[in-house]
Design an enzyme around this catalytic site. Structure first.
Site, PDB file in Angstrom:
ATOM      1  N   SER A  23       0.821  -1.213   0.000  1.00 14.95           N
ATOM      2  CA  SER A  23       0.000   0.000   0.000  1.00 14.95           C
ATOM      3  C   SER A  23       0.852   1.259   0.000  1.00 14.95           C
ATOM      4  O   SER A  23       0.331   2.361   0.063  1.00 14.95           O
ATOM      5  CB  SER A  23      -0.933   0.002   1.219  1.00 14.95           C
ATOM      6  N   ASN A 110      -1.990  -2.234  13.211  1.00 15.42           N
ATOM      7  CA  ASN A 110      -3.442  -2.037  13.160  1.00 15.42           C
ATOM      8  C   ASN A 110      -3.880  -0.756  13.870  1.00 15.42           C
ATOM      9  O   ASN A 110      -4.702  -0.002  13.352  1.00 15.42           O
ATOM     10  CB  ASN A 110      -4.154  -3.252  13.760  1.00 15.42           C
ATOM     11  N   HIS A 156     -39.736  23.011 -11.147  1.00 18.12           N
ATOM     12  CA  HIS A 156     -39.870  22.132 -12.324  1.00 18.12           C
ATOM     13  C   HIS A 156     -39.163  22.718 -13.541  1.00 18.12           C
ATOM     14  O   HIS A 156     -39.552  22.445 -14.674  1.00 18.12           O
ATOM     15  CB  HIS A 156     -41.342  21.879 -12.684  1.00 18.12           C
ATOM     16  N   SER A 277     -14.003  25.001 -28.688  1.00 18.16           N
ATOM     17  CA  SER A 277     -14.167  23.720 -29.370  1.00 18.16           C
ATOM     18  C   SER A 277     -13.080  23.592 -30.417  1.00 18.16           C
ATOM     19  O   SER A 277     -12.609  24.583 -30.966  1.00 18.16           O
ATOM     20  CB  SER A 277     -15.546  23.704 -30.026  1.00 18.16           C
ATOM     21  N   LYS A 283     -17.935  28.268 -30.132  1.00 15.72           N
ATOM     22  CA  LYS A 283     -18.223  27.651 -28.843  1.00 15.72           C
ATOM     23  C   LYS A 283     -17.404  28.210 -27.683  1.00 15.72           C
ATOM     24  O   LYS A 283     -16.247  28.546 -27.826  1.00 15.72           O
ATOM     25  CB  LYS A 283     -17.965  26.135 -28.914  1.00 15.72           C
ATOM     26  N   ASN A 285     -17.262  26.630 -23.886  1.00 23.03           N
ATOM     27  CA  ASN A 285     -17.843  25.549 -23.087  1.00 23.03           C
ATOM     28  C   ASN A 285     -17.503  25.671 -21.608  1.00 23.03           C
ATOM     29  O   ASN A 285     -16.401  26.085 -21.257  1.00 23.03           O
ATOM     30  CB  ASN A 285     -17.335  24.196 -23.594  1.00 23.03           C
ATOM     31  N   GLU A 290     -18.681  21.309 -15.851  1.00 21.32           N
ATOM     32  CA  GLU A 290     -19.065  19.952 -16.274  1.00 21.32           C
ATOM     33  C   GLU A 290     -18.197  18.900 -15.574  1.00 21.32           C
ATOM     34  O   GLU A 290     -18.686  17.854 -15.153  1.00 21.32           O
ATOM     35  CB  GLU A 290     -18.928  19.805 -17.790  1.00 21.32           C
ATOM     36  N   LYS A 325      -7.903   3.681   2.131  1.00 22.96           N
ATOM     37  CA  LYS A 325      -7.089   4.869   1.870  1.00 22.96           C
ATOM     38  C   LYS A 325      -7.269   5.432   0.465  1.00 22.96           C
ATOM     39  O   LYS A 325      -7.484   6.634   0.306  1.00 22.96           O
ATOM     40  CB  LYS A 325      -5.621   4.556   2.165  1.00 22.96           C
TER      41      LYS A 325
HETATM   42  N1  ARG Z   1      -1.094  -1.248   5.170  1.00 26.13           N
HETATM   43  C1  ARG Z   1      -2.028  -1.763   6.127  1.00 26.13           C
HETATM   44  C2  ARG Z   1      -3.396  -1.082   5.944  1.00 26.13           C
HETATM   45  O1  ARG Z   1      -3.435  -0.085   5.331  1.00 26.13           O
HETATM   46  C3  ARG Z   1      -1.538  -1.512   7.507  1.00 26.13           C
HETATM   47  C4  ARG Z   1      -2.077  -2.438   8.521  1.00 26.13           C
HETATM   48  C5  ARG Z   1      -1.559  -3.791   8.333  1.00 26.13           C
HETATM   49  N2  ARG Z   1      -1.996  -4.671   9.356  1.00 26.13           N
HETATM   50  C6  ARG Z   1      -1.949  -6.015   9.207  1.00 26.13           C
HETATM   51  N3  ARG Z   1      -2.391  -6.717  10.208  1.00 26.13           N
HETATM   52  N4  ARG Z   1      -1.487  -6.564   8.110  1.00 26.13           N
HETATM   53  O2  ARG Z   1      -4.403  -1.538   6.379  1.00 26.13           O
END
Ligand code: ARG
Length: 461
Positions: A23, A110, A156, A277, A283, A285, A290, A325
């Protein structure tokens, strides 16, 4: 690269699996929060004598050094690492050796990741709030400049009653004010520290979670360690608030697009916020509006995606949650980017009052006022409503408007009609007579501007 958990494993992670699992490409943006969180954790480990004072101090110094080096560009993020947490810990250990290996005592990734996201969102939503505040200020300014611009108000998408342009755009000001409140509310609720919840069950060390919580500016600690590491409701709440911001921006975009068309021509967006355009030379735009309308889709999509990711997860942490994320960051970036382009686009837009007024003149939008005129002279509203409808139908047949129908013609319908009816149905007076609180009359519009200005001037973050 050797994994932190290599002791338990006989084989290296497959390359494809490694990339899939990683990640760092999207969580490295939280490096500051990760390091600040680690500093607070190390301070606590030191204060509670869980690790030696000297080691804690070396860790803290080295963490600040890493922060400076990432900031300055001297230290490049290594995308071979699984995530930002692993990267920082790896560099720390490279720099100070065994002391660095003590940092992760009484902590897990965690609680660490849950902490980092909270800190990151708390920081980054300040920008969203301040952009929303600027937008409200700009809308107020436009309202003040166009306090006398009469335009048709619609229901409306049919011309309904006369209003001022100021009143119309202040409606959006009110919506954006609530958006600010919603974001603050969500950020306020997420301001509890998960740090110290560890993997899921807490720890055998005598930690001080209140200490880390208060040094990181949290209002308190999360009271259940399982909850602390396993929910992402704070991301969902914020994504929902962002979706509402986008819904408001998208509605305003839609109006700007319509108003910029030749069919309306109520506003002209500045050249610097429109495009031409490649084939049609005439044009101009409204691409920015948008795109804002279009990007609303991805912000809604992220909300729905995250709700879906979470719905079947058993407690506590599951890797599925790593999906949080990209979703929340994309929503945050999109909202900020849209607001950044919206503010100057509104600020530089010209309001074509004459065109608004002529549209207001041609839609029988003073018909309610004519019915009210009769009602105030004693006719029951329903009867007045019906009679006015008949007169409107006649005007349509005779290609005229209520203001121009002669008094003799009115008298054919009711003796209650007198010369003063013309004053009552003039567009200006139709607007000014709407004296009810929150209505389109100028006293109410001024009150609205003051209300919003007061809101934006109160610093509250
Ligand atoms: N990169 C992980 C996440 O975004 C971090 C937590 C990882 N925890 C684990 N028990 N593998 O969730």
């Amino acid at each position: 690269m050797e994994k932190l958990w290599a002791g338990r494993f006989k084989k290296e992670l497959d390359k494809t699996a490694n990339d899939f699992n990683s990640s760092i490409a999207f969580d490295s943006r939280m490096y500051r929060q990760d390091i600040i969180g680690s500093v607070a954790h190390a301070e606590m480990l030191k204060a509670k004598r869980i690790i030696p004072e000297k080691s804690a101090e070396r860790i803290i110094d080295a963490l600040y050094g890493i922060l400076d080096d990432i900031d300055s560009g001297a230290l490049k993020i290594d995308f071979e690492c699984e995530d930002i947490h692993m990267f920082v810990e790896k560099v720390l250990t490279e720099r100070i050796g065994d002391d660095g290996k003590m940092l992760h005592t009484a902590r897990s990734r965690n609680d660490q990741v849950a902490l980092d996201i909270r800190l990151y969102l708390r920081d980054m939503t300040k920008k969203t709030v301040s952009l929303l505040m600027s937008l409200i200020d700009i809308l107020c300014k436009k309202a003040m400049e166009n306090a006398d611009a009469v335009m048709p108000g619609y229901t409306h998408l049919q011309r309904a009653q006369p209003i001022t342009f100021a009143h119309h755009i202040l409606a959006y000001g009110m919506m954006f004010r609530r958006d600010v409140l919603r974001i603050r509310d969500a950020v306020g609720r997420m301001n509890e520290s998960p740090l110290g919840a560890c993997a899921l069950a807490g720890t055998t060390y005598d930690t001080d979670r209140d200490m880390t919580a208060s040094s990181l500016g949290f209002d308190g600690v999360m009271m259940n360690s399982i909850d602390a590491v396993s929910d992402r409701d704070y991301c969902i709440e914020l994504m929902s608030a962002f979706s509402t911001v986008m819904m408001h921006l998208s509605r305003l975009s839609e109006e700007l697009i319509l108003w910029s068309s030749w069919e309306f021509k109520f506003v002209e967006l500045d050249d610097s916020f429109t495009t031409g355009s490649s084939i049609m030379p005439q044009k101009k735009n409204s691409d920015m509006a948008e795109l804002v309308r279009g990007k609303t889709g991805r912000v809604y999509g992220n909300l729905m995606g995250m709700l879906t990711v979470m719905k079947g997860l058993p407690l506590a942490y599951n890797k599925d949650m790593q999906e949080d994320k990209e979703a929340i960051f994309e929503s945050l970036d999109t909202v900020n980017m849209c607001l950044e382009v919206f503010c100057p686009m509104i600020e530089t837009m010209s309001v074509l009052k004459e065109n608004m007024l002529s549209a207001a003149k041609n839609g029988f939008i003073n018909a309610t006022d004519l019915a009210d005129y009769l009602t105030k002279k004693g006719m029951p509203f329903r009867a007045a409503y019906k009679l006015t409808g008949t007169i409107v139908a006649r005007c349509i047949d005779e290609r005229t408007v209520l203001e121009e129908l002669p008094l003799e013609a009115y008298k054919e319908y009711s003796e209650l009609f007198e010369e003063d009816l013309y004053g009552e149905i003039s567009l200006k007076s139709c607007v000014e007579k709407r004296i009810s609180k929150g209505g389109t009359g100028s006293a109410s519009v001024n009150e609205q501007i003051e209300f919003l200005k007061k809101f934006t001037s109160e610093k509250n973050d």
